[in-house]
Structure formats: structure tokens, C-alpha cells
Design an enzyme around this catalytic site. Sequence first.
Site, PDB file in Angstrom:
ATOM      1  N   LEU A  36     -23.868  63.192  -1.127  1.00  7.32           N
ATOM      2  CA  LEU A  36     -25.174  63.814  -0.703  1.00  7.32           C
ATOM      3  C   LEU A  36     -26.268  63.924  -2.008  1.00  7.32           C
ATOM      4  CD1 LEU A  36     -24.326  66.372   1.938  1.00  7.32           C
ATOM      5  CD2 LEU A  36     -25.273  64.122   2.357  1.00  7.32           C
ATOM      6  N   THR A  37     -26.327  62.818  -2.755  1.00  7.15           N
ATOM      7  CA  THR A  37     -27.359  62.718  -3.653  1.00  7.15           C
ATOM      8  C   THR A  37     -28.695  62.896  -3.080  1.00  7.15           C
ATOM      9  OG1 THR A  37     -27.608  60.304  -3.726  1.00  7.15           O
ATOM     10  CG2 THR A  37     -25.644  61.042  -4.676  1.00  7.15           C
ATOM     11  N   ALA A  83     -21.353  53.507  -0.670  1.00  5.54           N
ATOM     12  CA  ALA A  83     -21.768  54.640  -1.536  1.00  5.54           C
ATOM     13  C   ALA A  83     -22.234  53.841  -2.902  1.00  5.54           C
ATOM     14  CB  ALA A  83     -20.795  55.578  -1.724  1.00  5.54           C
ATOM     15  N   ALA A  84     -23.520  54.076  -3.300  1.00  5.98           N
ATOM     16  CA  ALA A  84     -23.935  53.495  -4.587  1.00  5.98           C
ATOM     17  C   ALA A  84     -25.210  54.226  -4.951  1.00  5.98           C
ATOM     18  CB  ALA A  84     -24.150  52.113  -4.254  1.00  5.98           C
ATOM     19  N   GLU A  85     -25.546  54.088  -6.180  1.00  6.21           N
ATOM     20  CA  GLU A  85     -26.949  54.356  -6.540  1.00  6.21           C
ATOM     21  C   GLU A  85     -27.692  52.701  -6.236  1.00  6.21           C
ATOM     22  OE1 GLU A  85     -28.573  56.720  -7.814  1.00  6.21           O
ATOM     23  OE2 GLU A  85     -26.719  58.216  -7.944  1.00  6.21           O
ATOM     24  N   THR A 136     -24.992  42.989  -2.563  1.00  8.38           N
ATOM     25  CA  THR A 136     -26.287  42.531  -2.566  1.00  8.38           C
ATOM     26  C   THR A 136     -26.345  41.205  -2.953  1.00  8.38           C
ATOM     27  OG1 THR A 136     -28.480  43.005  -3.507  1.00  8.38           O
ATOM     28  CG2 THR A 136     -26.593  44.004  -4.519  1.00  8.38           C
ATOM     29  N   ASP A 137     -27.557  40.523  -2.554  1.00 11.82           N
ATOM     30  CA  ASP A 137     -27.880  39.342  -2.926  1.00 11.82           C
ATOM     31  C   ASP A 137     -28.362  39.268  -4.361  1.00 11.82           C
ATOM     32  OD1 ASP A 137     -30.566  40.416  -2.575  1.00 11.82           O
ATOM     33  OD2 ASP A 137     -31.341  38.854  -1.055  1.00 11.82           O
ATOM     34  N   GLU A 138     -29.017  40.525  -4.831  1.00  7.51           N
ATOM     35  CA  GLU A 138     -29.270  40.668  -6.120  1.00  7.51           C
ATOM     36  C   GLU A 138     -28.254  40.092  -7.323  1.00  7.51           C
ATOM     37  OE1 GLU A 138     -31.863  44.069  -6.790  1.00  7.51           O
ATOM     38  OE2 GLU A 138     -32.372  44.373  -4.687  1.00  7.51           O
ATOM     39  N   TYR A 175     -29.274  47.617 -12.004  1.00  5.89           N
ATOM     40  CA  TYR A 175     -28.535  47.879 -10.572  1.00  5.89           C
ATOM     41  C   TYR A 175     -27.699  46.792 -10.243  1.00  5.89           C
ATOM     42  CZ  TYR A 175     -28.458  47.463  -5.654  1.00  5.89           C
ATOM     43  OH  TYR A 175     -28.149  47.289  -4.175  1.00  5.89           O
ATOM     44  N   LYS A 179     -23.691  46.250  -9.392  1.00  5.60           N
ATOM     45  CA  LYS A 179     -23.250  45.782  -8.248  1.00  5.60           C
ATOM     46  C   LYS A 179     -22.073  44.490  -8.625  1.00  5.60           C
ATOM     47  CE  LYS A 179     -23.768  47.107  -4.499  1.00  5.60           C
ATOM     48  NZ  LYS A 179     -23.217  48.102  -3.708  1.00  5.60           N
ATOM     49  N   ASP A 304     -46.089  45.221 -13.789  1.00  9.76           N
ATOM     50  CA  ASP A 304     -44.945  44.966 -13.096  1.00  9.76           C
ATOM     51  C   ASP A 304     -43.665  45.755 -13.585  1.00  9.76           C
ATOM     52  OD1 ASP A 304     -43.584  43.296 -11.471  1.00  9.76           O
ATOM     53  OD2 ASP A 304     -43.938  41.314 -12.792  1.00  9.76           O
TER      54      ASP A 304
HETATM   55  P1  NAD Z   1     -29.176  54.703  -0.051  1.00  8.35           P
HETATM   56  O1  NAD Z   1     -29.542  54.887  -1.901  1.00  8.35           O
HETATM   57  O2  NAD Z   1     -29.931  54.973   1.002  1.00  8.35           O
HETATM   58  O3  NAD Z   1     -27.757  55.394   0.098  1.00  8.35           O
HETATM   59  C1  NAD Z   1     -26.545  55.536  -0.963  1.00  8.35           C
HETATM   60  C2  NAD Z   1     -25.784  56.726  -0.253  1.00  8.35           C
HETATM   61  O4  NAD Z   1     -24.591  56.824  -1.156  1.00  8.35           O
HETATM   62  C3  NAD Z   1     -26.522  58.005  -0.440  1.00  8.35           C
HETATM   63  O5  NAD Z   1     -26.109  58.701   0.970  1.00  8.35           O
HETATM   64  C4  NAD Z   1     -25.859  58.739  -1.496  1.00  8.35           C
HETATM   65  O6  NAD Z   1     -25.730  60.218  -1.046  1.00  8.35           O
HETATM   66  C5  NAD Z   1     -24.273  58.194  -1.420  1.00  8.35           C
HETATM   67  N1  NAD Z   1     -23.879  58.188  -2.796  1.00  8.35           N
HETATM   68  C6  NAD Z   1     -24.308  57.970  -3.961  1.00  8.35           C
HETATM   69  N2  NAD Z   1     -23.417  58.190  -4.888  1.00  8.35           N
HETATM   70  C7  NAD Z   1     -22.192  58.578  -4.405  1.00  8.35           C
HETATM   71  C8  NAD Z   1     -21.121  59.082  -4.886  1.00  8.35           C
HETATM   72  N3  NAD Z   1     -21.025  58.844  -6.325  1.00  8.35           N
HETATM   73  N4  NAD Z   1     -20.015  59.164  -4.036  1.00  8.35           N
HETATM   74  C9  NAD Z   1     -20.199  59.257  -2.854  1.00  8.35           C
HETATM   75  N5  NAD Z   1     -21.461  58.901  -2.316  1.00  8.35           N
HETATM   76  C10 NAD Z   1     -22.481  58.546  -3.044  1.00  8.35           C
HETATM   77  O7  NAD Z   1     -28.554  53.008  -0.082  1.00  8.35           O
HETATM   78  P2  NAD Z   1     -28.773  52.041   0.934  1.00  8.35           P
HETATM   79  O8  NAD Z   1     -29.939  51.357   0.820  1.00  8.35           O
HETATM   80  O9  NAD Z   1     -28.251  52.579   2.122  1.00  8.35           O
HETATM   81  O10 NAD Z   1     -27.443  51.013   0.426  1.00  8.35           O
HETATM   82  C11 NAD Z   1     -26.247  50.995   0.752  1.00  8.35           C
HETATM   83  C12 NAD Z   1     -25.368  50.104   0.059  1.00  8.35           C
HETATM   84  O11 NAD Z   1     -25.639  48.769   0.511  1.00  8.35           O
HETATM   85  C13 NAD Z   1     -25.404  50.097  -1.433  1.00  8.35           C
HETATM   86  O12 NAD Z   1     -24.250  49.875  -1.828  1.00  8.35           O
HETATM   87  C14 NAD Z   1     -26.352  48.825  -1.866  1.00  8.35           C
HETATM   88  O13 NAD Z   1     -25.941  48.410  -2.939  1.00  8.35           O
HETATM   89  C15 NAD Z   1     -26.004  47.849  -0.594  1.00  8.35           C
HETATM   90  N6  NAD Z   1     -27.220  47.155  -0.037  1.00  8.35           N
HETATM   91  C16 NAD Z   1     -28.355  47.534   0.134  1.00  8.35           C
HETATM   92  C17 NAD Z   1     -29.510  46.968   0.414  1.00  8.35           C
HETATM   93  C18 NAD Z   1     -30.864  47.465   0.845  1.00  8.35           C
HETATM   94  O14 NAD Z   1     -31.914  46.703   0.977  1.00  8.35           O
HETATM   95  N7  NAD Z   1     -31.020  48.844   0.842  1.00  8.35           N
HETATM   96  C19 NAD Z   1     -29.427  45.320   0.675  1.00  8.35           C
HETATM   97  C20 NAD Z   1     -27.982  44.721   0.375  1.00  8.35           C
HETATM   98  C21 NAD Z   1     -26.992  45.781  -0.174  1.00  8.35           C
HETATM   99  P1  TYD Z   2     -37.455  47.475  -3.435  1.00  7.10           P
HETATM  100  O1  TYD Z   2     -37.619  47.842  -2.165  1.00  7.10           O
HETATM  101  O2  TYD Z   2     -37.471  48.283  -4.555  1.00  7.10           O
HETATM  102  O3  TYD Z   2     -36.085  46.462  -3.444  1.00  7.10           O
HETATM  103  P2  TYD Z   2     -35.574  45.392  -4.529  1.00  7.10           P
HETATM  104  O4  TYD Z   2     -36.412  45.539  -5.888  1.00  7.10           O
HETATM  105  O5  TYD Z   2     -34.098  45.952  -4.482  1.00  7.10           O
HETATM  106  O6  TYD Z   2     -35.641  44.103  -3.932  1.00  7.10           O
HETATM  107  O7  TYD Z   2     -38.838  46.515  -3.781  1.00  7.10           O
HETATM  108  C1  TYD Z   2     -38.921  45.236  -2.924  1.00  7.10           C
HETATM  109  C2  TYD Z   2     -39.999  44.496  -3.818  1.00  7.10           C
HETATM  110  O8  TYD Z   2     -41.214  45.164  -3.578  1.00  7.10           O
HETATM  111  C3  TYD Z   2     -39.619  44.187  -5.146  1.00  7.10           C
HETATM  112  O9  TYD Z   2     -40.085  42.968  -5.452  1.00  7.10           O
HETATM  113  C4  TYD Z   2     -40.606  45.265  -5.778  1.00  7.10           C
HETATM  114  C5  TYD Z   2     -41.570  45.568  -5.122  1.00  7.10           C
HETATM  115  N1  TYD Z   2     -42.273  46.979  -5.055  1.00  7.10           N
HETATM  116  C6  TYD Z   2     -43.704  46.959  -5.352  1.00  7.10           C
HETATM  117  O10 TYD Z   2     -44.334  45.959  -5.436  1.00  7.10           O
HETATM  118  N2  TYD Z   2     -44.221  48.325  -5.297  1.00  7.10           N
HETATM  119  C7  TYD Z   2     -43.455  49.448  -5.056  1.00  7.10           C
HETATM  120  O11 TYD Z   2     -43.830  50.560  -5.232  1.00  7.10           O
HETATM  121  C8  TYD Z   2     -41.865  49.040  -4.674  1.00  7.10           C
HETATM  122  C9  TYD Z   2     -41.137  50.368  -4.716  1.00  7.10           C
HETATM  123  C10 TYD Z   2     -41.559  47.802  -4.831  1.00  7.10           C
END
Ligand code: NAD
Ligand code: TYD
Length: 368
Positions: A36-37, A83-85, A136-138, A175, A179, A304
Amino acid sequence: MKTYLVTGGAGFIGSNFVLYMLKEHDDIRIVNVDALTYAGNLENLSELEGNERHIFVQADIRDRAAMEALFAQYNPDYVVNFAAESHVDRSITDPGAFASTNVMGTVTLLDSARAAWAQDDGSGGFGEHRFLQVSTDEVYGTLEIGPSNADGSPADPATADFFRETTPLSPHSPYSASKASADFFVLAYGDTYGLPINVTRCSNNYGPFQFPEKLIPLMINNALAHKALPVYGDGLNVRDWLFVEDHCKAIDAVISRGRVGEVYNVGGHNERNNVFIVKKIVEEVSRAVGDEAIDERLITYVTDRAGHDRRYGIAPDKIRDELGWEPETRFEDGIVRTIEWYLAHSEWMEHVTSGAYQDYYERMYSGR
Ligand code: NAD
Ligand code: TYD
């Protein structure tokens, strides 16, 4: 009854996954572990109140004793590590937090799974378990923008370049570096100890419960408040957008039918540039609330992001050919569903944007 240990299940994708899985499968229970960050929110799980198949535990995946105790108490069949930042901009200001949770947290979980699942028959095996790392694809880095359509999608998908599972990892942001590092540890535990692992590498998700630091919910929230819509750089960066439920279905497919040790890319050939996305949000939000003051004049180009990856594009051929997974929600439908969800959950948005979010927004965007 199979037991899933889901980490990060109070975040965006994790909570969608928990809700989806419990709805889809009657014969499973989920132990949901989340620290629960700022990104974790129990409101995402409110409809599970009283559901005995959902057990929530507040704990940190870096806490070895807590993880070992969870394995001992619940004996999970599968681990799904969300779970991740997860936010690139935050990783630029505080990379250490990303190394700590995303790398060391994953290693701690891997160790706990390895110790708990090792069979005591001298075989060195781990039985029918699975550790799925949600990546992630990143991690693949960035692609060039070739000849493209007005929305940023490749003009000719047949000749465009895409990330494949064989593409070497080349992360640029703290980030994605964290990953990628976690992916290498997961793969190493598979190769070295025989731990039954999978890695899924998914493109950008959108949908309900996404925290408004990410592009789509941030733009929806700002548009509703007639606030500036901050587009980074020239707005032509391209992401491959996938509706979150399709991602959940892909993970379900990999756990149940994926080949042990394999990496699966998840994406939908749904590439759009940022300015296209923001204009679409303006149009749909304006229509949904009947407010003509929400228009493209709100779009503001800002400095940017440092090291901003230009294009992400996934080739999801392997998961389609091996597991029959394909994205089901078209972007045009998914974005309308998402906007409707945010409109119907204004209280959720108010709760997550009070307090600390205001400070974050000020720090990240003022004077940008
Ligand atoms: P999010 O930031 O919304 O959620 C992350 C969750 O992890 C939160 O509930 C947080 O409380 C928990 N958490 C953080 N640090 C923790 C710790 N040390 N121990 C336990 N819990 C912890 O993230 P999301 O967007 O739901 O992404 C989830 C996963 O999917 C991540 O691993 C991310 O890299 C991956 N992912 C995300 C996307 C995307 O578009 N959001 C795309 C591909 C992969
Ligand atoms: P984001 O949702 O942060 O995902 P990621 O960087 O992991 O792909 O951003 C998606 C795209 O949108 C990225 O190219 C950055 C851009 N962006 C903006 O232009 N303005 C914003 O305020 C944010 C949060 C992202």
C-alpha cells in the site's frame, strides 16, 4: 482449490487481475500482498469485501521474513508478481526506490518461492508451481518511428520493426533498467535452479483504477477540471495501448498454458502517438459530459521527459500462436469504457488526488 499469491494486487493492473480472476474462476483463492504505497488502494478491491476467496495482507515484498511466512501459511501454487514502482517520471527523480523494490523485492520473492517449492524427494524439482513475473515492453528500449499514419501507427505494419521476445534488452530509464534487471534474475532462477518461471512483457495498459500520474487518467482528470493538458516534447512519442482486461487474460493464459521458462510479449498492434491519445480524450470527455469548454486549446506542450523513449511496439505473435491469446477490446471502445468508468467513480478520483497527489503534481509539472 489453487492458491495464487498475487503481489501488488491493490495497484492498477493487480487489482484488475484479482477481480478478473475471482470472477472467472470459482476454484481459486488469492492471497493479495501489497505494501500500500501511494499507488496501492484498497478501494480498488471494495467489491471483494466478505469474499473468503480473497485474503489481503499488507506486506512489503522486500521483507524476507514476511514473504517466507506467507509461503508457509498459504502454500501458494502460483506467484504473480505485479508489485513494483511503476512510473518512469518518478524513477528519474528517485531511482534507488526502483532498484530496491523492483530488483531486490523480486529477488526476495524468488528466494522465498524457491525455498518453499523445492521438492524433498531429492529430484531437484519444484512440482507444478509457477512464478510469473509481470514485466514491460520498456525493457527492450526504443524503436524508430518509421513512415506512420496520422495517429502514429506504422503506415505499413508488414514492414515495421517490433519488439520480439528475442530482441536484446536495452532499457533507458531507471524504471525500465530495474524491470530488465528483475527479468534477468527471474530468468536466471529458471536456468540455474530450474524454478518454473515465466515472464510476460506487456505494452502500455489503460482502464479502470489507473492512478492519475499516467497519461490517460491524468488527461481525463485534467480535462474534467479544465486544466492544462501537459504533453511532453513534440507529443509524437508512440505507445502500444492495451485495455487492462486483455492483459489480465494474457497472464491467465500464460499461467495455465504457457511453456515453463518462456517469455511472452503481450500487446495489441494498437500504436498511437501521445497527441492523438490526448485529442481523443478531449473529444470523448467533452462529448460525455456535454461541455464544449473542454477542447484542444487545453493542450499545452511542456519540456520533454529526460531520455524519453520514442516508440514502443510489440509483436504478440508468440502468445497468439502458442496460447491463442489475442486482444479483444478495440481502443475506440476501451477508451470510451475507461472515460465512463472515471466519470462514474469521481469519488475514487477525489480520494486519490487529495493530499500527496497535489504535491506530486506541483513538483512534476510546475514551471515545466
Ligand atoms: P501500480 O503502480 O498501479 O501498482 C503497483 C502496486 O505495487 C501498488 O499497489 C503498490 O502499493 C504495490 N507495491 C509497490 N511497492 C511494493 C512493495 N515493495 N511491496 C509490496 N507491494 C508494493 O502499477 P501497475 O501499473 O499496476 O503495474 C503493475 C505491474 O505491471 C508492474 O510490475 C509494472 O512494471 C507492470 N506493467 C505495467 C504496465 C502499465 O502500463 N501500467 C505495462 C506493462 C507492465
Ligand atoms: P506514461 O503513462 O507515464 O507511461 P510510459 O512512460 O511508461 O509509457 O506515459 C505515456 C506517454 O505519455 C509517454 O510518452 C510520456 C507521455 N506523457 C505526457 O506527454 N504527459 C504526461 O503528463 C504524462 C504523464 C505522460
